[in-house]
Design an enzyme around this catalytic site. Structure first.
Site, PDB file in Angstrom:
ATOM      1  N   LYS A  32       0.850  -1.189   0.000  1.00  0.00           N
ATOM      2  CA  LYS A  32       0.000   0.000   0.000  1.00  0.00           C
ATOM      3  C   LYS A  32       0.887   1.241   0.000  1.00  0.00           C
ATOM      4  O   LYS A  32       1.754   1.395   0.857  1.00  0.00           O
ATOM      5  CB  LYS A  32      -0.908   0.022   1.236  1.00  0.00           C
ATOM      6  N   ASP A  59      -3.393   4.371  -2.031  1.00  0.00           N
ATOM      7  CA  ASP A  59      -4.310   4.930  -1.036  1.00  0.00           C
ATOM      8  C   ASP A  59      -4.307   6.455  -1.153  1.00  0.00           C
ATOM      9  O   ASP A  59      -3.734   7.151  -0.313  1.00  0.00           O
ATOM     10  CB  ASP A  59      -3.863   4.467   0.353  1.00  0.00           C
ATOM     11  N   ASP A  64     -13.061  15.214  -4.565  1.00  0.00           N
ATOM     12  CA  ASP A  64     -13.178  16.479  -5.302  1.00  0.00           C
ATOM     13  C   ASP A  64     -14.446  16.380  -6.141  1.00  0.00           C
ATOM     14  O   ASP A  64     -15.225  15.428  -5.970  1.00  0.00           O
ATOM     15  CB  ASP A  64     -11.923  16.679  -6.178  1.00  0.00           C
TER      16      ASP A  64
HETATM   17  O1  C5P Z   1      -0.710   0.854  12.213  1.00  0.00           O
HETATM   18  P1  C5P Z   1      -0.104   0.407  10.934  1.00  0.00           P
HETATM   19  O2  C5P Z   1       1.312   0.866  10.754  1.00  0.00           O
HETATM   20  O3  C5P Z   1      -0.258  -1.066  10.664  1.00  0.00           O
HETATM   21  O4  C5P Z   1      -0.954   1.159   9.815  1.00  0.00           O
HETATM   22  C1  C5P Z   1      -0.897   0.764   8.489  1.00  0.00           C
HETATM   23  C2  C5P Z   1      -1.621   1.723   7.590  1.00  0.00           C
HETATM   24  O5  C5P Z   1      -2.986   1.751   7.888  1.00  0.00           O
HETATM   25  C3  C5P Z   1      -1.139   3.151   7.659  1.00  0.00           C
HETATM   26  O6  C5P Z   1      -0.943   3.577   6.312  1.00  0.00           O
HETATM   27  C4  C5P Z   1      -2.213   3.910   8.355  1.00  0.00           C
HETATM   28  O7  C5P Z   1      -2.352   5.187   7.821  1.00  0.00           O
HETATM   29  C5  C5P Z   1      -3.426   3.073   8.084  1.00  0.00           C
HETATM   30  N1  C5P Z   1      -4.362   3.043   9.223  1.00  0.00           N
HETATM   31  C6  C5P Z   1      -5.651   3.470   9.061  1.00  0.00           C
HETATM   32  N2  C5P Z   1      -6.546   3.419  10.101  1.00  0.00           N
HETATM   33  C7  C5P Z   1      -6.173   2.948  11.291  1.00  0.00           C
HETATM   34  C8  C5P Z   1      -4.873   2.508  11.476  1.00  0.00           C
HETATM   35  C9  C5P Z   1      -3.987   2.570  10.416  1.00  0.00           C
HETATM   36  O8  C5P Z   1      -6.001   3.876   7.955  1.00  0.00           O
HETATM   37  N3  C5P Z   1      -7.051   2.906  12.273  1.00  0.00           N
END
Ligand code: C5P
Length: 224
Positions: A32, A59, A64
């Site tokens: 990602k 991602d 918009d």
């Molecule tokens: O916490 P971690 O490092 O595993 O997060 C992985 C990805 O998931 C990151 O890119 C973070 O922005 C996203 N994320 C999210 N919502 C969360 C936790 C993490 O979108 N609650």
């Protein structure tokens, strides 16, 4: 079944990100790349990662007017992303046009409510009611717009899956069993999310910050 784990490459340096993906690639299903990576490294950076042969999840959380989002989707055709995100709050027409403009092999999934927002934040933006209802409402809108699925938390994926049987559900915020939680928050493991209906599991730091990222990725893979 293919490996559902998408490794979040939230690393500022392209070389470091590429080296990490290369190292763990046998134990993940894709990578990602977020807005930060895309703004810093653009198409060139995505191509560099794509060369590793893994599916790429862009991602970008597009939000918009429909015409602009459709144009952005067309501009990334050449990158052949497996998954691209848009904001469900951009509305039905925006999501319809985003899907219509996406390449055939690209899944378009909607971000419902950012996990950085709570109900007070929602209220300040004019949305009343609780967060769960807001997620369910936006999931329904995404389905009506013809999107492939949504991004949601491990807590919500079971309920969303019940409402949208053939949706594609991307779940971030996961912790492998046995990793330090540090607090009493309910922890959702990759396996639990998978069992509850997650289609893709976004995992970042539990792999990227592990002492041994290959072992961490392998251990997660073994649980699935
Ligand atoms: O916490 P971690 O490092 O595993 O997060 C992985 C990805 O998931 C990151 O890119 C973070 O922005 C996203 N994320 C999210 N919502 C969360 C936790 C993490 O979108 N609650």
């Amino acid at each position: 079944m293919s490996n559902p784990v998408y490794l979040a490459l939230d690393l500022p340096q392209l070389d470091t990100a590429r080296a990490l993906a290369q190292k763990v690639k046998a134990h993940i299903g894709g990578v990602k790349l977020g807005l930060e990576f895309f703004c810093a490294h653009g198409h060139h950076g995505v191509h560099e990662i794509t060369h590793l042969g893994l599916p790429v999840f862009l991602d970008l959380k597009l939000h918009d007017i429909p015409n602009t989002v459709a144009g952005a989707m067309q501009a990334i055709h050449v990158l052949e992303p497996a998954i691209v995100t848009v904001h469900a709050s951009g509305g039905r027409a925006m999501m319809e046009d985003a899907k219509a403009a996406a390449a055939n092999g690209t899944k378009v999934v909607a971000v419902t409510m950012l996990t950085s927002l709570d109900e007070r934040d929602l209220e300040r933006t004019g949305v009343s009611g609780n967060a769960h209802d807001q997620v369910m409402r936006l999931a329904e809108l995404a389905e009506l717009a013809g999107l492939d699925g949504i991004v949601c938390s491990g807590q919500e994926v079971g309920a969303v899956h019940k409402q949208w049987k053939d949706g594609f559900f991307v779940v971030p915020g996961l912790r492998p069993a046995g990793s330090a939680t540090g607090d009493q928050k309910r922890v959702v493991t990759p396996r639990q999310a998978r069992d509850d209906g997650a289609s893709a599991l976004v995992i970042g730091r539990p792999i990227s910050r592990a002492d041994n990222p290959v072992q961490a990725a392998r251990d997660i893979e073994a649980t699935l």
